[in-house]
Design an enzyme around this catalytic site. Sequence first.
Site, mmCIF file in Angstrom:
data_model
loop_
_atom_site.group_PDB
_atom_site.id
_atom_site.type_symbol
_atom_site.label_atom_id
_atom_site.label_comp_id
_atom_site.label_asym_id
_atom_site.label_seq_id
_atom_site.Cartn_x
_atom_site.Cartn_y
_atom_site.Cartn_z
ATOM 1 N N GLU A 290 0.843 -1.200 0.000
ATOM 2 C CA GLU A 290 0.000 0.000 0.000
ATOM 3 C C GLU A 290 0.874 1.244 0.000
ATOM 4 O O GLU A 290 1.909 1.262 0.672
ATOM 5 C CB GLU A 290 -0.889 -0.005 1.264
ATOM 6 C CG GLU A 290 -1.777 -1.234 1.338
ATOM 7 C CD GLU A 290 -2.345 -1.485 2.739
ATOM 8 O OE1 GLU A 290 -2.316 -0.555 3.577
ATOM 9 O OE2 GLU A 290 -2.809 -2.611 2.974
ATOM 10 N N LYS B 258 2.205 4.550 1.354
ATOM 11 C CA LYS B 258 2.176 5.071 2.719
ATOM 12 C C LYS B 258 1.772 6.537 2.637
ATOM 13 O O LYS B 258 2.557 7.392 2.221
ATOM 14 C CB LYS B 258 3.542 4.898 3.368
ATOM 15 C CG LYS B 258 3.564 5.275 4.834
ATOM 16 C CD LYS B 258 4.866 4.795 5.444
ATOM 17 C CE LYS B 258 5.029 5.195 6.892
ATOM 18 N NZ LYS B 258 4.775 6.596 7.199
ATOM 19 N N ASP C 94 1.050 10.202 3.691
ATOM 20 C CA ASP C 94 1.622 11.065 4.721
ATOM 21 C C ASP C 94 0.504 11.919 5.315
ATOM 22 O O ASP C 94 0.329 13.075 4.979
ATOM 23 C CB ASP C 94 2.709 11.944 4.099
ATOM 24 C CG ASP C 94 3.611 12.533 5.162
ATOM 25 O OD1 ASP C 94 3.533 12.077 6.318
ATOM 26 O OD2 ASP C 94 4.390 13.442 4.826
ATOM 27 N N TYR D 280 -7.443 1.381 5.716
ATOM 28 C CA TYR D 280 -6.580 0.236 5.422
ATOM 29 C C TYR D 280 -6.529 -0.817 6.513
ATOM 30 O O TYR D 280 -5.751 -1.759 6.429
ATOM 31 C CB TYR D 280 -5.168 0.718 5.095
ATOM 32 C CG TYR D 280 -4.564 1.655 6.134
ATOM 33 C CD1 TYR D 280 -4.074 1.169 7.335
ATOM 34 C CD2 TYR D 280 -4.525 3.022 5.909
ATOM 35 C CE1 TYR D 280 -3.545 2.011 8.290
ATOM 36 C CE2 TYR D 280 -3.984 3.883 6.853
ATOM 37 C CZ TYR D 280 -3.497 3.371 8.047
ATOM 38 O OH TYR D 280 -2.993 4.219 8.981
ATOM 39 N N LYS E 99 10.639 3.465 3.092
ATOM 40 C CA LYS E 99 10.410 4.903 2.860
ATOM 41 C C LYS E 99 11.191 5.430 1.664
ATOM 42 O O LYS E 99 12.270 4.932 1.353
ATOM 43 C CB LYS E 99 10.858 5.666 4.105
ATOM 44 C CG LYS E 99 10.048 5.288 5.334
ATOM 45 C CD LYS E 99 9.515 6.528 5.932
ATOM 46 C CE LYS E 99 9.383 6.462 7.427
ATOM 47 N NZ LYS E 99 9.149 7.779 7.981
ATOM 48 N N CYS F 104 13.222 50.385 1.106
ATOM 49 C CA CYS F 104 13.032 49.348 0.092
ATOM 50 C C CYS F 104 14.340 49.112 -0.661
ATOM 51 O O CYS F 104 14.926 50.049 -1.208
ATOM 52 C CB CYS F 104 11.938 49.757 -0.883
ATOM 53 S SG CYS F 104 11.755 48.574 -2.232
ATOM 54 N N CYS G 217 13.525 50.360 -4.496
ATOM 55 C CA CYS G 217 13.272 51.747 -4.900
ATOM 56 C C CYS G 217 13.676 52.761 -3.833
ATOM 57 O O CYS G 217 13.572 53.965 -4.052
ATOM 58 C CB CYS G 217 11.797 51.924 -5.270
ATOM 59 S SG CYS G 217 10.699 51.736 -3.865
ATOM 60 N N CYS H 243 6.592 47.775 1.088
ATOM 61 C CA CYS H 243 7.035 48.935 0.330
ATOM 62 C C CYS H 243 5.779 49.597 -0.229
ATOM 63 O O CYS H 243 5.053 48.994 -1.015
ATOM 64 C CB CYS H 243 7.951 48.505 -0.814
ATOM 65 S SG CYS H 243 8.203 49.848 -1.995
ATOM 66 N N CYS I 272 7.719 51.152 -7.817
ATOM 67 C CA CYS I 272 8.803 50.283 -7.329
ATOM 68 C C CYS I 272 9.125 49.209 -8.379
ATOM 69 O O CYS I 272 8.264 48.406 -8.738
ATOM 70 C CB CYS I 272 8.388 49.626 -6.011
ATOM 71 S SG CYS I 272 9.593 48.410 -5.438
HETATM 72 S S1 IVH Z 1 -0.503 0.224 8.706
HETATM 73 C C1 IVH Z 1 -0.186 -2.153 12.410
HETATM 74 N N1 IVH Z 1 -0.983 1.216 6.337
HETATM 75 O O1 IVH Z 1 2.152 5.264 8.619
HETATM 76 C C2 IVH Z 1 -0.501 -1.337 11.225
HETATM 77 N N2 IVH Z 1 -0.078 2.666 7.986
HETATM 78 O O2 IVH Z 1 4.770 5.008 10.082
HETATM 79 C C3 IVH Z 1 0.148 -0.015 11.271
HETATM 80 N N3 IVH Z 1 0.236 4.967 7.237
HETATM 81 O O3 IVH Z 1 1.002 5.232 11.938
HETATM 82 C C4 IVH Z 1 -0.226 0.945 10.244
HETATM 83 N N4 IVH Z 1 -0.525 4.689 5.202
HETATM 84 O O4 IVH Z 1 -0.276 6.642 10.228
HETATM 85 C C5 IVH Z 1 -0.521 1.467 7.570
HETATM 86 N N5 IVH Z 1 -1.489 1.961 4.210
HETATM 87 C C6 IVH Z 1 -1.032 2.211 5.432
HETATM 88 C C7 IVH Z 1 -0.606 3.490 5.826
HETATM 89 C C8 IVH Z 1 -0.117 3.679 7.117
HETATM 90 C C9 IVH Z 1 -0.042 5.549 6.060
HETATM 91 C C10 IVH Z 1 0.825 5.661 8.406
HETATM 92 C C11 IVH Z 1 0.107 5.404 9.699
HETATM 93 C C12 IVH Z 1 1.136 4.794 10.614
HETATM 94 C C13 IVH Z 1 2.388 5.308 9.996
HETATM 95 C C14 IVH Z 1 3.556 4.387 10.390
#
Ligand code: IVH
Length: 682
Positions: A117, A119, A121, A230, A317, A410, A413, A426, A432
Amino acid sequence: MSVTSDAAERARALRRELSRHDHLYHVLDQPEISDEAYDALLAELKGIEERHPELVTPDSPTQRVGGGPVAGFTTAVHAQPMLSLDSSAKEGDLRAFDTRLRRAASAAGIDVSYSLEPKIDGLSVELVYVGGVLGRAVTRGDGVTGEVITPGVRTIRSVPLRLLEGSGYPDELSVRGEIYLPIDAFDDVNEDLINQGKQPFANPRNAAAGTVRQLDPKLTASRPLRIFCYDVLAGPTGLQSQSELLEALARWGFPVNPLNATAQDVEGILDYFGKMEEQRDELPYEIDGVVIKLQDVPARERIGYTAHHPRWAYALKFQPRKEVSQVLKIVASVGRTGVVTPIALLRPVNLGGVTVSRANLHNVDDLTRKDIREGDHVRVERAGDVIPQVVERVETGDERGEPFRMPTNCPSCGTQLTRSGPYTVCPNALECPAQLIGRITHFGSRTGLDIEGLGERTARQLVERGLVTRLPQLFDLTVDQVAELEGFAAISARKLVDGIQAAREPQLARLLYGLGIPEVGSAVARTLARSFVTFEAVRSASVEDLMAIEGIGEVMARQIHGFLNEPHMVESLDELTAPGRMAPKPDETGRVASENSALAGKTFVFTGALEVMSREEASELVRGLGGRSSGSVSAKTDFLVAGDGGGSKLTKAQDLGVTVLDEQGFIDMLKEAGVEPPAKTA
Ligand code: IVH
C-alpha cells in the site's frame, strides 16, 4: 399514516439516497446525478428536518457541519492499540525484515505473501461504527488513547456517516485510516495563511493534523480533507487476507486506495516501490513510502509484535525531501504586492531530486520565532512541488551570527518601508521596480497567461531597461527590443513576442489569476470566471455580487472589489483591454455546456506531451465541461489522453480497458461539446 410518520419515512429514504450519492461521488468518483439534483435532495431533507427537528439523526448528511465549536477534546481508548510501523529507506533493511519474517513463518507453517500500500503522509484515525452509523472518530494519540474528533471528521465527505445499505457490514466495526489534505488544497491553505500573515504549515501532514484538531468544525469543513482506510481494528473475525480486508472495506463504503497491490517476494516489493516513487510527484496527495503487510491476517497474531510495531509489517520509505543545509545569506526580497520577505540563500541541497538553493522565511515574526541567522544550519523541507520551507534550526554548537534585521528602506526603490501587521511593506506600488517585476512574472506564469520565456530574469531586464513601466506595455514590445536583452537572440525574441501576442485572448480565469488580485488563487479565479463569464462582469461586480458566489466570503469579496476599483488599477485595466491589446474570452464552458457535454462526470488522465495545449490547459477544459481530471490511471478512469511518450500510464490504461484517445481524438470531443481548443502557437 400520520403526517409525521410520512415525513419520517421520506427523511429515511432521502438519507439513504444521499449517502449512496455521497459514496458514488466522494469515494468512487463516479457521480450518477448532477450537483443540482443532489442539492435538491439535500434541500428537501433539510426542509423536513427543520419542520420536524425530532427527526434529525447523527448520520444525516445535513449534519456534516452540524454543531458549533467545541470547548476542547475528550479522549477515548482504541478498540485495539494503534501501532506504528518499523521503517527504513534502505533496501538491505527490507531484505532483513523479509528474512526474519520468512524464518518465523516457516517455523509456524505460514505461507508468506505481501499486500502493498502507498504510505500516505497523513494522520491516523480510528472510525467507530455501531449499527452502520459513524459514532466516533479518534486520533491515534499515544496509540492506546486518542482524542475524540468526531465533529471535524464528520465534515470529511469521503468518510461515510453510514455504511452502505445491504453491504453486509458488521454491527460493530472499528476501522483505521489515514486522513490527508490533497496537495492542491495544502497550497491553497498555505497561500491563505501567508496572506493573513500567519505561519504556513510545513507539510500536508501538519496541515491535515492542524485542520482536524480545529475546535470549530466549520473551519475543518472549509478544507477538503480526504481519507483512505486500510485496517480493521475491531469487527468481523473471518477476514483471511489483507486483500480480502481491503475489499470488505470498499464494499462497506470506505475509500480504499486504488493503488494498493500485492507481491510474492522482495523483488515484487521493490518493483512496486519503484513505480510508486516514479508516480510520487504526479499523485494529488503526498506519500512517503510503501507499506508492506503479511497477507495472511489470522497468522499475524502468531508472528507477533514488539512493544511498538508488528513483526508482520514494514514501511519502506522514499528518500526524504527533508535535508539539512546552511544559510549562506538572508536577503530581503520585494514581491509583487510590495510585501518584503526575508529569503534564505542556502548551500544547495538535493530534496528528492530537486536542487534547492533558496527558501522562503515568510516574515520577520516567523524568522524571529525560528531564530534563524546567517551561517545557521537548518532543516529544509519540500512537499509536492511546493516552495521549500525552512522548518527549523539545527543546533551545531558553533558560534552564531547576528540576528537578521529588516532594512528600513526598500532595497529596490529606496522608499521608506512601512509595517502592516506582521508584514513589512514597500508602499510605492506604482513605481517600485521590484513590484513591477513580480507582477510581470506572475502575469506570465504557468497558471497565469503561461507566456514562455517571460520569467523573472526577463521581467527584470524589461523593467531595468525601462522597456516596461506598466503591465499593459508588454503588448507593445517589439522583436528588436527583446533581441537586445541578455539571453535572447532573433529567434527566441520572436518566440517571446509571439507568446505575448498569443496571450491577447486569454481564458478569463487565467487573466484573473495573472492580475495577482489578493486572495485570488487559481481555484477562485476559475470560480469567478465561471460565475461572471466576462471580464466586464467581474470588473463591475459589487461586493454583494461577489459574496453571492459560493466560496467567496465578505473579506475576500472586499479585497477583490477594492483591488479592481482602485483608481490606478482601473486605469491600468482600461489600458490593458484597450483595442489592440487584450480581449479575454468569456468563460461560457461552465454554464452552457457542462450539463450535457459528453465530458460531464467523466474522469480524464493526461499523459505524455500534448502538442496543441499543455496538460494543465487540457485539464482546465475538462473541468469547465463538468468532467474531472486525475493524475493517475485507475479503474475509475474513463479516458486516457496520450501524447508522445505515454509510458506506464498508457500500459496501465490498456490493461484496465480504459478508452485511450490521442490529442486529436480529445480535441474532436471538445469540439463536439462546443469548445474550440486553444489555437496552436508556433
Ligand atoms: S498500517 C499495524 N498502512 O504510517 C498497522 N499505515 O509510520 C500499522 N500509514 O502510523 C499501520 N498509510 O499513520 C498502515 N497503508 C497504510 C498506511 C499507514 C499511512 C501511516 C500510519 C502509521 C504510519 C507508520
